[in-house]
Design a protein around this motif. Structure first.
Motif, short mmCIF file in Angstrom:
data_model
loop_
_atom_site.label_atom_id
_atom_site.label_comp_id
_atom_site.label_asym_id
_atom_site.label_seq_id
_atom_site.Cartn_x
_atom_site.Cartn_y
_atom_site.Cartn_z
N MET A 7 0.83 -1.21 0.00
CA MET A 7 0.00 0.00 0.00
C MET A 7 0.86 1.26 0.00
O MET A 7 0.39 2.33 0.34
CB MET A 7 -0.92 0.00 1.23
CG MET A 7 -1.83 -1.21 1.33
SD MET A 7 -2.92 -1.13 2.78
CE MET A 7 -4.01 0.21 2.34
N ARG A 8 2.10 1.15 -0.42
CA ARG A 8 3.05 2.26 -0.27
C ARG A 8 2.64 3.51 -1.04
O ARG A 8 2.99 4.62 -0.65
CB ARG A 8 4.45 1.82 -0.68
CG ARG A 8 4.58 1.34 -2.12
CD ARG A 8 5.95 0.73 -2.39
NE ARG A 8 6.08 0.26 -3.75
CZ ARG A 8 5.63 -0.91 -4.18
NH1 ARG A 8 5.00 -1.73 -3.34
NH2 ARG A 8 5.80 -1.28 -5.44
N ALA A 9 1.90 3.35 -2.14
CA ALA A 9 1.50 4.54 -2.92
C ALA A 9 0.56 5.44 -2.14
O ALA A 9 0.48 6.66 -2.41
CB ALA A 9 0.83 4.10 -4.23
N LEU A 10 -0.14 4.90 -1.13
CA LEU A 10 -1.06 5.72 -0.33
C LEU A 10 -0.32 6.67 0.61
O LEU A 10 -0.95 7.50 1.27
CB LEU A 10 -1.99 4.82 0.48
CG LEU A 10 -3.05 4.08 -0.35
CD1 LEU A 10 -3.79 3.07 0.52
CD2 LEU A 10 -4.02 5.06 -0.97
N ALA A 11 0.99 6.59 0.68
CA ALA A 11 1.77 7.56 1.46
C ALA A 11 1.75 8.94 0.81
O ALA A 11 2.05 9.94 1.46
CB ALA A 11 3.21 7.08 1.61
N HIS A 12 1.37 9.01 -0.46
CA HIS A 12 1.33 10.28 -1.18
C HIS A 12 -0.05 10.92 -1.03
O HIS A 12 -1.08 10.30 -1.36
CB HIS A 12 1.64 10.06 -2.66
CG HIS A 12 2.97 9.42 -2.90
ND1 HIS A 12 4.14 10.15 -3.01
CD2 HIS A 12 3.33 8.11 -3.03
CE1 HIS A 12 5.15 9.32 -3.21
NE2 HIS A 12 4.69 8.08 -3.22
N ARG A 13 -0.08 12.17 -0.53
CA ARG A 13 -1.35 12.85 -0.23
C ARG A 13 -2.27 12.91 -1.43
O ARG A 13 -3.47 12.62 -1.33
CB ARG A 13 -1.05 14.28 0.26
CG ARG A 13 -2.31 15.13 0.45
CD ARG A 13 -1.96 16.59 0.70
NE ARG A 13 -3.16 17.40 0.87
CZ ARG A 13 -3.86 17.91 -0.13
NH1 ARG A 13 -3.46 17.69 -1.40
NH2 ARG A 13 -4.93 18.63 0.09
N ARG A 138 8.52 7.40 -9.56
CA ARG A 138 8.33 6.35 -10.56
C ARG A 138 8.32 4.96 -9.93
O ARG A 138 7.59 4.07 -10.38
CB ARG A 138 9.44 6.44 -11.61
CG ARG A 138 9.16 5.61 -12.86
CD ARG A 138 10.28 5.73 -13.87
NE ARG A 138 9.91 5.07 -15.13
CZ ARG A 138 9.42 5.69 -16.18
NH1 ARG A 138 9.23 7.00 -16.15
NH2 ARG A 138 9.11 5.03 -17.27
N GLU A 139 9.11 4.75 -8.87
CA GLU A 139 9.18 3.43 -8.28
C GLU A 139 7.88 3.05 -7.57
O GLU A 139 7.62 1.86 -7.31
CB GLU A 139 10.35 3.31 -7.30
CG GLU A 139 10.36 4.36 -6.20
CD GLU A 139 11.18 5.60 -6.56
OE1 GLU A 139 11.80 6.16 -5.64
OE2 GLU A 139 11.20 5.98 -7.75
N ASP A 140 7.03 4.04 -7.23
CA ASP A 140 5.74 3.75 -6.60
C ASP A 140 4.61 3.64 -7.61
O ASP A 140 3.47 3.31 -7.23
CB ASP A 140 5.39 4.85 -5.59
CG ASP A 140 6.26 4.78 -4.34
OD1 ASP A 140 6.82 3.70 -4.08
OD2 ASP A 140 6.39 5.81 -3.66
N LEU A 141 4.89 3.89 -8.89
CA LEU A 141 3.84 3.86 -9.90
C LEU A 141 3.21 2.47 -10.06
O LEU A 141 1.98 2.37 -10.10
CB LEU A 141 4.39 4.37 -11.25
CG LEU A 141 3.41 4.31 -12.43
CD1 LEU A 141 2.14 5.11 -12.14
CD2 LEU A 141 4.09 4.81 -13.70
#
Length: 411
Positions: A7-13, A138-141
């Motif tokens: 779920m790491r992409a959810l760290a971005h507001r 890009r690595e979280d895309l």
């Protein structure tokens, strides 16, 4: 914000805002899709018209989608997305009102489906190409794309049973009104996002479009992945068009039965995105794409031939898993390896093949089911897809080598 890897992409507001609005919007879209299919079959009793309606909703993605991608890369994506959402809200409200007034006919529903298809030709590449900007890294895309697909598939799991309840207790018009309200959530979320101005493609529409075509045609990996999309969605994805036939005529059910069948496929698709959210290896994604297509072929044949509802529901879970693993995996590979300046066009080629050939497949399935029967049609299409999987397996090593050349993480 520290989150599990899946779920790491959810760290971005910005992505969190988009994720919340998209969750509501997708749920409404699935409710409308089930209600539309049920309404068409209720007033016509025609499997062929189910295929025509699905074709009208999806074929604009094939005809308009590639050009829409060039248009998307030339314009302010965030502002354009808000306008498209407003137009989709209007379409759903109009459909609800016409249905409530009992002014709908088969061909009016086909026309309304076509209008939605045109709007979706712009909506899908806009949403997909903005995801990279929402996460910023890009690595979280790939994880963001998997989570976005998870939303789509959880809506596919939850939405159809809700639609079945609404259809049984209220009406199709209520389902369309719920969808109209759901678009407001995404409008509010995107309006709250803070985003720097994104670079736009320069030159004429023709030049921008040609640049994207040259990239896709001369990149062997892209060509093979698009070909896989075409084969998968021309055959396996066509099952959705015939589900009302199976629900009413094969399993002697009603709208609730349709909701359970659609929900079972959604359950499998949701499980596939849980699996993909933890995948970070591009070669591993390629393996998943190939085996997902193989699972789809076998499950499609089983579903077409069985007359037992429990077996059919299990086959739907496997089919939903296989189709989603392949489709979402291909999207993850394409976007992860595409140059940033071409992202809108690459996404549009993906959506064009994904939904455009889904439309053609649905039309073909509707015609074949009228002549051969729904069960024989799906079993036949499962055999065709299995033949393509054997071809894909013969190219597996070349696919792995192509991934190694294009994977940014490998360099």
């Amino acid at each position: 914000m520290v989150l599990p890897a899946g779920m790491r992409a959810l760290a971005h507001r910005n992505f969190r805002f988009y994720f919340a609005g998209q969750a509501v919007s997708i749920l409404g879209s699935w409710i409308q899709q089930v209600a539309m299919a049920w309404l068409v079959y209720r007033i016509t009793g025609s499997a062929a018209l189910l295929g025509v309606t699905a074709f009208a909703a999806l074929i604009p993605q094939l005809l308009i989608g590639p050009l829409a991608g060039a248009w998307v890369d030339k314009h302010d994506k965030r502002r354009a997305l808000l306008w498209v959402q407003a137009l989709l809200t209007t379409q759903a409200l109009l459909l609800a009102w016409l249905t409530w007034m009992d002014w709908v006919s088969a061909w009016l529903l086909v026309a309304m489906s076509a209008l939605m298809g045109v709007l979706n030709s712009f909506d899908t590449p806009l949403r997909q190409s903005l995801i990279s900007a929402f996460v910023g890294r890009r690595e979280d895309l790939p994880n963001a794309l998997a989570l976005n697909a998870m939303l789509f598939n959880s809506g596919r799991f939850i939405g159809p049973p809700i639609a079945g309840l609404l259809l049984a207790n209220l009406s199709e018009a209520a389902c369309f009104a719920v969808n109209a309200l759901s678009f407001l959530a995404l409008i509010a979320a995107v309006s709250s996002i803070r985003l720097h101005a994104l670079p736009r493609a320069q030159g004429s529409m023709g030049d921008v479009f040609r640049e994207g075509v040259v990239y896709a045609w001369h990149t062997w990996l892209v060509r093979m992945l698009i070909l896989t999309l075409i084969a998968l969605n021309l055959t396996a994805s066509a099952y959705a068009v015939l589900l009302p036939v199976f629900a009413r005529d094969v399993f002697a059910g009603d709208a609730r039965t349709l909701g359970w069948l659609w929900g079972a496929a959604g359950c499998g698709a949701f499980l596939s995105t849980l699996y993909l959210a933890t995948r970070q290896s591009m070669p591993g994604l390629v393996r998943s794409i190939v085996w997902g297509a193989a699972m789809s072929a076998l499950a499609l044949a089983v579903f077409g031939l069985t007359r037992q509802l429990p077996v059919a529901l299990a086959a739907m879970v496997v089919l939903g898993f296989g189709i989603s693993v392949s489709n979402v995996g291909i999207n993850m590979v394409l976007q992860s390896t595409a140059p940033d300046r071409l992202r809108g066009r690459v996404v549009s080629f993906f959506t064009s093949a994904r939904f455009g050939f889904d439309a053609l497949g649905g039309l073909i399935a509707g015609v074949l089911a009228t002549a051969l029967g729904a069960g024989v049609t799906l079993a036949l299409e499962g055999g065709v897809l299995l033949g393509f999987v054997l071809f894909l397996l013969s190219r597996h090593r070349a696919l792995r080598q192509a991934i190694d050349r294009h994977d940014p993480a490998a360099h």
